[in-house]
Design a protein around this motif. Structure first.
Motif, PDB file in Angstrom:
ATOM      1  N   SER A 202       0.833  -1.206   0.000  1.00  0.00           N
ATOM      2  CA  SER A 202       0.000   0.000   0.000  1.00  0.00           C
ATOM      3  C   SER A 202       0.861   1.245   0.000  1.00  0.00           C
ATOM      4  O   SER A 202       1.934   1.269   0.605  1.00  0.00           O
ATOM      5  N   ILE A 203       0.356   2.285  -0.653  1.00  0.00           N
ATOM      6  CA  ILE A 203       0.910   3.636  -0.530  1.00  0.00           C
ATOM      7  C   ILE A 203      -0.202   4.496   0.052  1.00  0.00           C
ATOM      8  O   ILE A 203      -1.346   4.418  -0.423  1.00  0.00           O
ATOM      9  N   ALA A 204       0.128   5.287   1.083  1.00  0.00           N
ATOM     10  CA  ALA A 204      -0.893   6.162   1.674  1.00  0.00           C
ATOM     11  C   ALA A 204      -0.423   7.602   1.622  1.00  0.00           C
ATOM     12  O   ALA A 204       0.765   7.887   1.814  1.00  0.00           O
ATOM     13  N   ALA A 205      -1.369   8.495   1.363  1.00  0.00           N
ATOM     14  CA  ALA A 205      -1.064   9.931   1.362  1.00  0.00           C
ATOM     15  C   ALA A 205      -2.232  10.677   1.992  1.00  0.00           C
ATOM     16  O   ALA A 205      -3.395  10.390   1.661  1.00  0.00           O
ATOM     17  N   TRP A 206      -1.914  11.602   2.881  1.00  0.00           N
ATOM     18  CA  TRP A 206      -2.945  12.421   3.519  1.00  0.00           C
ATOM     19  C   TRP A 206      -3.007  13.773   2.846  1.00  0.00           C
ATOM     20  O   TRP A 206      -1.984  14.339   2.451  1.00  0.00           O
ATOM     21  N   VAL A 211      -7.509  10.705   3.522  1.00  0.00           N
ATOM     22  CA  VAL A 211      -6.408   9.811   3.170  1.00  0.00           C
ATOM     23  C   VAL A 211      -6.767   9.023   1.912  1.00  0.00           C
ATOM     24  O   VAL A 211      -7.908   8.590   1.739  1.00  0.00           O
ATOM     25  N   THR A 212      -5.785   8.896   1.030  1.00  0.00           N
ATOM     26  CA  THR A 212      -5.927   8.030  -0.142  1.00  0.00           C
ATOM     27  C   THR A 212      -4.948   6.875   0.015  1.00  0.00           C
ATOM     28  O   THR A 212      -3.784   7.086   0.361  1.00  0.00           O
ATOM     29  N   VAL A 213      -5.437   5.661  -0.234  1.00  0.00           N
ATOM     30  CA  VAL A 213      -4.584   4.475  -0.124  1.00  0.00           C
ATOM     31  C   VAL A 213      -4.629   3.722  -1.450  1.00  0.00           C
ATOM     32  O   VAL A 213      -5.689   3.261  -1.882  1.00  0.00           O
ATOM     33  N   ALA A 262       0.767   2.028   6.432  1.00  0.00           N
ATOM     34  CA  ALA A 262       1.077   3.095   5.472  1.00  0.00           C
ATOM     35  C   ALA A 262       0.331   4.365   5.862  1.00  0.00           C
ATOM     36  O   ALA A 262       0.896   5.469   5.844  1.00  0.00           O
ATOM     37  N   ALA A 263      -0.940   4.222   6.251  1.00  0.00           N
ATOM     38  CA  ALA A 263      -1.734   5.398   6.632  1.00  0.00           C
ATOM     39  C   ALA A 263      -1.188   6.034   7.911  1.00  0.00           C
ATOM     40  O   ALA A 263      -1.013   7.260   7.988  1.00  0.00           O
ATOM     41  N   LEU A 264      -0.907   5.214   8.915  1.00  0.00           N
ATOM     42  CA  LEU A 264      -0.371   5.753  10.181  1.00  0.00           C
ATOM     43  C   LEU A 264       1.024   6.332   9.975  1.00  0.00           C
ATOM     44  O   LEU A 264       1.368   7.389  10.515  1.00  0.00           O
ATOM     45  N   PRO A 272       3.822  11.080   2.038  1.00  0.00           N
ATOM     46  CA  PRO A 272       3.325   9.762   1.632  1.00  0.00           C
ATOM     47  C   PRO A 272       4.298   8.644   2.011  1.00  0.00           C
ATOM     48  O   PRO A 272       5.522   8.840   1.963  1.00  0.00           O
ATOM     49  N   VAL A 273       3.734   7.501   2.382  1.00  0.00           N
ATOM     50  CA  VAL A 273       4.558   6.351   2.770  1.00  0.00           C
ATOM     51  C   VAL A 273       4.037   5.112   2.069  1.00  0.00           C
ATOM     52  O   VAL A 273       2.822   4.910   1.964  1.00  0.00           O
ATOM     53  N   LYS A 274       4.978   4.299   1.590  1.00  0.00           N
ATOM     54  CA  LYS A 274       4.591   3.018   0.993  1.00  0.00           C
ATOM     55  C   LYS A 274       5.110   1.879   1.860  1.00  0.00           C
ATOM     56  O   LYS A 274       6.222   1.937   2.401  1.00  0.00           O
TER      57      LYS A 274
END
Ligand code: MOS
Length: 739
Positions: A202-206, A211-213, A262-264, A272-274
C-alpha cells in the motif's frame, strides 16, 4: 434493479460477445509490465518514503518497552512508529479477528510492532534491525491435535450467528449403528497459505484529514470501511484504489497491516509512505487457511444407498475467530435420511485463520471425497456410480428447497466417458509402467453460488466509445474482460469500443472479488447500468426503449436505424444502476458442481507422486468467457495438486509460528509438476442466479481436486494416506515390494 424472479430472455442471450472466447483486455499491460501494482504506483503522489515492518518475535505476551533511539538516529530515517504509540485498534467488524496494530498485547507471531520510515527501502530495512523490543512472554496454545479433544462446538459462520450448531436430520446414531456397511475414519488437512505472487502492499497519502490508499485489495468497499473504522475517521474521508492485483485467493479480502501502517506512517512522517509486507512476514502476519481434523462416518445399505452421514470438523483460530467450515459441502452434497454434521473450534495462538479459496469446501471435500472413495470400495461399487446413486436434487435438510440447477450426474458421466474411467483397475496397486505404479482417481466438487449486490456506471462518449466504472477488482481472474464483454453485448458494439475502469472507491460500489461471486454479480450490476443507458439512448434518439435493438454500433427500431454515437454527439450519456437480489437463493440452493479426474504415477522406489493427466467437468451456469473461465479452473486444479501433494505450513508448537514462512519453504506446484489439464464446461444457464444466468467459477475448479489426486494415489499404490499432503515419507515404507 431488484432481481427477484427468474430471468426471462434478455439481450445477453444473443451471445454475440458474451459466452465467446476473448483474450484479456488487460493482457497487453500485464505482459509488457505496464499494469501498475500497488507498490509500483510511483506516479500517483510525489515524495514517497518507504516503511519497513517490524514483526513480533514472540507468539503471545506483552511488550514491556520499545527502544527506537538507535533506529531513529540511523541514516535516512524519517520516523519510527511503534504499537505502543497507539491504542489497540477497534476490531474490524468485517470477519476479521487479529488486531493489526496498537497496544502492548502480542496475540500472534510477527504481529506488527513497529514501522520504520526512511528515504529508501534499504535504509528503512537497516534501521528496522536497530529497533529493540523487550517482551514479556506468555504461554500459548499452538497444537491443534492437543487442543482438539476439548474444542467446543461452534456455529457455522456461513449460517449466521443465530443458527443451530448441529445440523441434524433423522436419527444419525441409530441409523449408523444399524447400517450394514459402515465407514468411520479421520482425515487431516494442514494449515495452508495463499502464497499469492504480489505481496500485500500500500501507498498512503494524507491531504488534510483525507487519506488516499493505493493498495492491493479484493474488496475495495470493505477496505474503505475497515480503514475508516480503524483510523476512526468518517468513511467519506477515505479513498481506496486497487486497479491491478497480483493474486489474492482470499488473503486480500480484508484490511491488513500494510494499508493501516502506510496510513499511520504517512500521518506521522507528514509525507506519503509506501509499505509492503515483506515476504517472510506475510505468512505469520497475515491470514492462513486453518488446519482441520475431520471425522467422517458413513452408513450404507449393501446396494450403495447412504443411510447415515456424520461429519465433525475441528479447526483452530485466535480467540474470537471463525472456524474453517469443512462441513459446508457435506450439508448439501449427498442424500441420506439421517445426518449429524457440525463444527468444533479450538482457541489457538497462531496467526489469524480466515478465508482461502473455497473456504470450507476445499478442505471439507479433501476428507469427504476420500471417505466416499473408501466407502465405494467397501461396497464394491464403482466410485462414479456410488456418487450417482446418492445424488440429491433438493437440500437434504429441506426437500421443499430444490437446487436451482444441479447437473452433478452429468458432470460425473461426461467425465468418466471422456477420461477413459472404464480402463481404471479396480484392484489398487495393480498397474505398473516401468518403475511407476499407475492409478486413476476421481472426486466430486460442490461450491455455493453466492449473490452480492453490485453497482456500475457506463458512459457513452461523443465518439461512440463506452466507459465502464465500478469499484470491482480483477485479481487475475479476467474481470476486466467479462465486464467489457457484457457492455459490448448490451450496447451492440465490439469489445474494443469499451474501456473498463476498476478498483476505485470513487466508482459505484460493486460486489468485489471473493467467494466466487465476482463474475456473476459484477456483470449483473453492469447489466443493470446498461439497461439504464439503453433507456437514455432510446429517449435521446426518440425510440421506444422496449423495442429498440442495439447491434452493430446502431440502434434500430422498425425501419429506423441510427448510429449509437449519434445519441451522445451533444454530450455524454450515462447509465448508472446496480443489482440487488431477492430470495431466490433462499428458495433454491444455488451451487456449482464439478467432477474431477486424475491419473498419477507413484515411483515404486521413492514414493514420489507425479500427476500424469487431469480432467475437470464443471457445471457453473452460463460460462461468460470460455478462455478466462478455463484459466480459473486450471488454476484451481493446480492449487488442488498442491493441496494433495505438497502444500503445508509447518507449525513450531514450541515458539508458536509457521516455520516455512517464505516461497522457498512453502511448496506449491510449478509448471513441471502440472501435466495435461482438460476442462469441459456443461452448458446449463441458471435463470435463478442473475440476468447473466452465470454462476461462480473461481473456486469450483479447486473443489474435489485434492481428493481426486489422493484417490488416484491409493488406486496406484493400495496404500491409503488420510493426512494431507501426501508426501512420499507418509507411504514410502508401505508401498508394494519392488523386488
Ligand atoms: Mo475468496 S477465499 O472469498 O477470495
Amino acid at each position: 434493479m431488484d432481481f427477484t424472479t427468474p430471468s426471462g430472455r434478455n439481450p445477453i442471450d444473443q451471445l454475440i460477445v458474451v459466452g465467446r472466447p476473448a483474450t484479456r483486455v488487460d493482457g497487453p499491460l500485464k505482459v509488457t509490465g505496464t499494469a501498475p501494482y500497488a507498490y509500483e504506483r510511483h506516479e500517483v503522489v510525489a515524495n514517497q518514503a518507504y516503511g519497513y515492518v517490524v514483526g513480533a518475535t514472540i507468539a503471545k505476551g506483552r511488550i514491556a518497552r520499545i527502544d527506537t533511539a538507535a533506529a531513529k538516529a540511523a541514516p535516512g530515517v524519517v520516523t519510527v512508529i511503534t504499537t505502543l504509540d497507539y491504542k489497540a485498534a477497534e476490531k474490524n467488524p468485517l470477519r476479521q479477528t487479529a488486531k493489526l496494530f496498537g497496544g502492548a498485547e502480542v496475540a500472534h507471531y510477527h504481529q506488527a510492532v513497529a514501522l520504520v520510515v526512511a528515504q529508501t527501502f534499504e535504509e528503512a530495512r537497516a534501521a528496522a534491525f536497530l529497533v529493540k523490543v523487550d517482551y514479556e512472554t506468555a504461554p500459548g496454545k499452538f497444537d491443534l491435535a492437543a487442543e482438539a479433544p476439548d474444542a467446543p462446538p461452534s456455529v457455522d459462520p456461513n449460517e449466521g450467528e443465530d443458527a443451530e450448531v448441529y445440523d441434524r436430520v433423522g436419527d444419525f446414531d441409530a441409523a449408523f449403528a444399524a447400517a450394514p456397511v459402515k465407514l468411520d475414519e479421520t482425515y487431516t488437512t494442514p494449515d495452508e497459505t495463499h502464497a499469492m505472487m504480489e505481496p500485500h502492499a500500500s501507498i498512503a497519502a494524507w491531504d488534510g484529514d483525507r487519506v488516499t490508499v493505493w493498495t492491493s485489495q479484493q474488496m475495495v468497499h470493505w477496505a474503505k470501511a475497515a480503514l475508516a473504522t480503524t483510523l476512526d475517521i468518517p468513511e467519506e474521508k477515505v479513498r481506496v484504489e486497487s486497479p491491478y492485483i497480483g493474486g489474492g485467493f482470499g488473503s486480500k479480502l480484508y484490511l491488513r497491516a500494510d494499508a493501516l501502517l502506510a496510513a499511520l506512517g504517512a500521518k506521522a512522517a507528514g509525507r506519503p509512505v509506501k509499505v509492503t509486507l515483506q515476504r517472510p512476514l506475510i505468512i505469520n502476519n497475515g491470514t492462513h487457511r486453518a488446519a482441520t481434523i475431520q471425522r467422517i462416518r458413513l452408513g450404507a445399505t449393501p446396494d450403495g444407498r447412504l443411510t447415515a452421514i456424520g461429519h465433525v470438523n475441528i479447526s483452530g483460530n485466535l480467540p474470537g475467530g471463525m472456524p474453517e467450515a469443512g462441513i459446508a459441502p457435506t450439508k448439501l452434497f449427498y442424500a441420506a435420511p439421517n445426518r449429524e454434521i457440525y463444527l468444533k473450534l479450538a482457541a489457538l495462538d497462531l496467526g489469524e485463520a480466515n478465508d482461502m479459496r473455497a473456504p470450507g469446501e476445499a478442505p471439507g471435500l479433501m476428507a469427504l471425497e476420500m471417505a466416499m472413495d473408501e466407502m465405494a470400495e467397501k461396497l464394491g461399487i464403482d466410485p462414479v456410480e456410488f456418487r450417482v446413486l446418492n445424488d440429491t436434487q433438493a437440500d437434504p435438510r429441506n426437500p421443499q428447497r430444490p437446487f436451482s440447477e444441479r447437473h452433478l450426474v452429468e458432470c460425473l458421466r461426461t467425465g468418466a466417458e471422456h477420461f477413459g474411467w472404464s480402463k481404471r483397475s479396480k484392484t489398487p496397486g495393480a498397474v505398473r509402467d516401468g518403475k511407476w505404479l499407475v492409478g486413476m482417481g476421481m472426486a466430486a466438487g460442490i461450491r455455493l453460488n453466492l449473490l452480492m449486490p453490485s453497482a456500475a456506471r457506463i458512459r457513452l462518449e461523443p465518439d461512440g466509445r463506452l466507459t465502464v466504472e465500478t469499484d470491482m477488482t480483477d485479481i487475475g481472474t479476467g474481470a476486466y474482460t467479462i465486464l467489457a464483454q457484457t457492455a459490448a453485448e448490451m450496447m451492440g458494439v465490439p469489445i474494443g469500443a469499451v474501456t473498463v475502469k476498476l478498483g476505485d472507491s470513487a466508482f459505484p460500489q460493486s460486489a468485489g472479488s471473493g467467494g466466487q461471486w465476482g463474475a456473476n454479480t459484477s456483470t449483473s450490476g453492469l447489466y443493470a447500468a446498461c439497461v439504464k443507458l439503453r433507456e437514455a439512448v432510446a429517449a435521446r434518439l426518440g425510440f421506444n426503449a422496449a423495442d429498440a435493438e442495439f447491434a452493430d454500433g446502431k440502434v434500430t427500431s422498425g425501419n429506423r436505424s441510427i448510429a449509437l454515437a449519434e445519441a451522445a454527439k451533444n454530450g455524454p450519456l450515462t447509465g448508472e444502476d446496480g443489482i440487488t437480489f431477492g430470495d431466490l437463493d433462499k428458495k433454491y440452493v444455488q451451487a456449482t458442481f464439478a467432477a474431477q479426474f486424475a491419473e498419477v504415477g507413484v515411483n515404486s522406489f521413492t514414493g514420489e507422486t507425479r500427476v500424469r493427466r487431469m480432467l475437470a467437468v464443471v457445471d457453473a451456469g452460463r460460462v461468460l468467457n470460455p478462455t478466462t473461465a478455463r484459466s480459473q479452473v486450471i488454476g484451481g486444479m493446480t492449487m488442488g495438486v498442491g493441496a494433495a501433494l505438497m502444500e503445508a505450513l509447518a507449525v513450531d508448537t514450541r515458539h508458536g509460528c509457521f516455520v516455512n514462512h517464505d516461497l522457498g519453504g512453502y511448496e506449491v506446484p510449478v509448471h513441471a509438476d502440472i501435466p495435461h489439464q482438460e476442462v469441459i464446461f456443461l452448458d446449463h444457464p441458471d435463470v435463478k442466479s442473475s440476468p447473466m444466468k452465470a454462476k461462480g467459477i473461481g473456486e469450483i475448479g479447486l473443489c474435489g481436486v485434492a481428493a481426486a489426486v489422493a484417490n488416484a494415489v491409493y488406486n496406484a499404490t493400495g496404500v491409503r494416506v488420510r493426512n494431507y499432503p501426501i508426501t512420499l515419507e507418509k507411504h514410502f515404507t508401505a508401498l508394494p515390494r519392488t523386488a
